[in-house]
Design a protein around this motif. Structure first.
Motif, short mmCIF file in Angstrom:
data_model
loop_
_atom_site.label_atom_id
_atom_site.label_comp_id
_atom_site.label_asym_id
_atom_site.label_seq_id
_atom_site.Cartn_x
_atom_site.Cartn_y
_atom_site.Cartn_z
N ASP A 83 0.85 -1.20 0.00
CA ASP A 83 0.00 0.00 0.00
C ASP A 83 0.89 1.24 0.00
O ASP A 83 1.29 1.73 1.05
CB ASP A 83 -0.93 0.00 1.20
N PHE A 84 1.18 1.74 -1.19
CA PHE A 84 2.07 2.88 -1.34
C PHE A 84 1.44 4.16 -0.81
O PHE A 84 2.14 5.09 -0.45
CB PHE A 84 2.45 3.05 -2.82
N GLU A 85 0.12 4.19 -0.72
CA GLU A 85 -0.58 5.39 -0.25
C GLU A 85 -0.29 5.69 1.22
O GLU A 85 -0.42 6.82 1.66
CB GLU A 85 -2.09 5.26 -0.47
N GLN A 86 0.10 4.69 2.00
CA GLN A 86 0.37 4.88 3.43
C GLN A 86 1.83 5.24 3.70
O GLN A 86 2.28 5.21 4.84
CB GLN A 86 0.03 3.61 4.20
N ARG A 87 2.56 5.63 2.67
CA ARG A 87 4.00 5.85 2.81
C ARG A 87 4.38 6.94 3.81
O ARG A 87 5.42 6.87 4.43
CB ARG A 87 4.63 6.16 1.45
N LEU A 88 3.51 7.95 4.00
CA LEU A 88 3.81 9.04 4.93
C LEU A 88 2.84 9.09 6.10
O LEU A 88 2.80 10.08 6.84
CB LEU A 88 3.80 10.38 4.18
N ASP A 89 2.06 8.03 6.31
CA ASP A 89 1.09 7.98 7.40
C ASP A 89 1.80 7.73 8.73
O ASP A 89 2.53 6.75 8.88
CB ASP A 89 0.08 6.87 7.12
N GLU A 90 1.61 8.64 9.68
CA GLU A 90 2.26 8.54 10.99
C GLU A 90 1.97 7.20 11.69
O GLU A 90 2.82 6.66 12.37
CB GLU A 90 1.79 9.67 11.91
N ASN A 91 0.75 6.70 11.53
CA ASN A 91 0.36 5.45 12.20
C ASN A 91 0.92 4.22 11.51
O ASN A 91 0.76 3.12 12.00
CB ASN A 91 -1.16 5.35 12.29
N ASN A 92 1.57 4.40 10.35
CA ASN A 92 2.18 3.29 9.63
C ASN A 92 3.70 3.28 9.81
O ASN A 92 4.38 2.43 9.26
CB ASN A 92 1.82 3.36 8.14
N LEU A 93 4.23 4.22 10.57
CA LEU A 93 5.67 4.35 10.72
C LEU A 93 6.07 4.21 12.19
O LEU A 93 5.39 4.73 13.07
CB LEU A 93 6.14 5.72 10.20
N ILE A 94 7.19 3.52 12.42
CA ILE A 94 7.66 3.31 13.78
C ILE A 94 9.18 3.19 13.77
O ILE A 94 9.76 2.67 12.82
CB ILE A 94 7.01 2.05 14.42
N SER A 95 9.83 3.69 14.82
CA SER A 95 11.29 3.61 14.95
C SER A 95 11.66 2.27 15.55
O SER A 95 11.14 1.88 16.60
CB SER A 95 11.81 4.72 15.86
N LEU A 96 12.58 1.56 14.88
CA LEU A 96 13.02 0.26 15.36
C LEU A 96 14.53 0.13 15.23
O LEU A 96 15.14 0.70 14.32
CB LEU A 96 12.38 -0.87 14.54
N CYS A 97 15.14 -0.62 16.14
CA CYS A 97 16.57 -0.94 16.02
C CYS A 97 16.71 -1.99 14.91
O CYS A 97 15.72 -2.56 14.43
CB CYS A 97 17.12 -1.46 17.35
N SER A 98 17.94 -2.28 14.51
CA SER A 98 18.14 -3.20 13.39
C SER A 98 17.62 -4.61 13.71
O SER A 98 17.05 -5.27 12.83
CB SER A 98 19.61 -3.25 13.01
N LYS A 99 17.78 -5.06 14.94
CA LYS A 99 17.29 -6.40 15.32
C LYS A 99 15.77 -6.48 15.17
O LYS A 99 15.24 -7.40 14.53
CB LYS A 99 17.68 -6.71 16.77
N HIS A 100 15.06 -5.52 15.74
CA HIS A 100 13.60 -5.56 15.68
C HIS A 100 13.08 -5.22 14.28
O HIS A 100 12.02 -5.68 13.89
CB HIS A 100 13.00 -4.64 16.75
N HIS A 101 13.83 -4.43 13.52
CA HIS A 101 13.43 -4.13 12.14
C HIS A 101 13.46 -5.42 11.32
O HIS A 101 12.52 -5.70 10.56
CB HIS A 101 14.35 -3.09 11.53
#
Length: 133
Positions: A83-101
């Motif tokens: 879903d490319f439309e959610q590319r800038l949606d705040e609720n679709n983005l989260i900060s993760l470390c490399s392990k959890h990513h």
């Protein structure tokens, strides 16, 4: 002969100096998602999400009750390919470390729990509030 701007030596005309930086060639048919990651809009949103999350891995902070800010990246919970439309949606983005990513990319962390973490405000709490000595 002419002076080389890359190494400062004098070379014959037409000589290719090994110090000359190589030009990056991009494939003309790069995917939409790859092109998006180099836009100013993504760089700005990425910075906003990292600031919102206090430059911490949200999973480390919530699940492990530890502070981790090493190797952070911003993860799209719903992948850009789906879903490319959610590319800038705040609720679709989260900060993760490399392990959890990596775990999130492979489906080891449920998307629903990541969405719940992204929607709630991260708050730095004292050890007493968390019940730690």
């Amino acid at each position: 002969m002419k002076s080389c701007p890359y190494c400062g030596r004098i070379h014959p005309v037409g000589y290719e100096c090994p110090k000359k930086p190589k030009r990056k060639w991009y494939h003309k048919n790069r995917g939409q998602a790859e092109r998006f990651r180099s836009t100013a809009a993504w760089q700005k949103k990425r910075s906003e999400v990292l600031n919102r999350d206090h430059n911490l891995c949200r999973v480390c902070f919530v699940a492990d009750h530890r502070i981790n800010n090493k190797g952070l990246s911003v993860h799209h919970i719903t992948p850009l390919g789906k879903d490319f439309e959610q590319r800038l949606d705040e609720n679709n983005l989260i900060s993760l470390c490399s392990k959890h990513h990596d775990e999130a990319e492979h489906g080891l962390i449920p998307a629903d729990s990541l969405r719940a973490m992204a929607k709630t405000s991260p708050r730095l709490v004292s050890r007493e509030e968390r019940g730690e000595p």
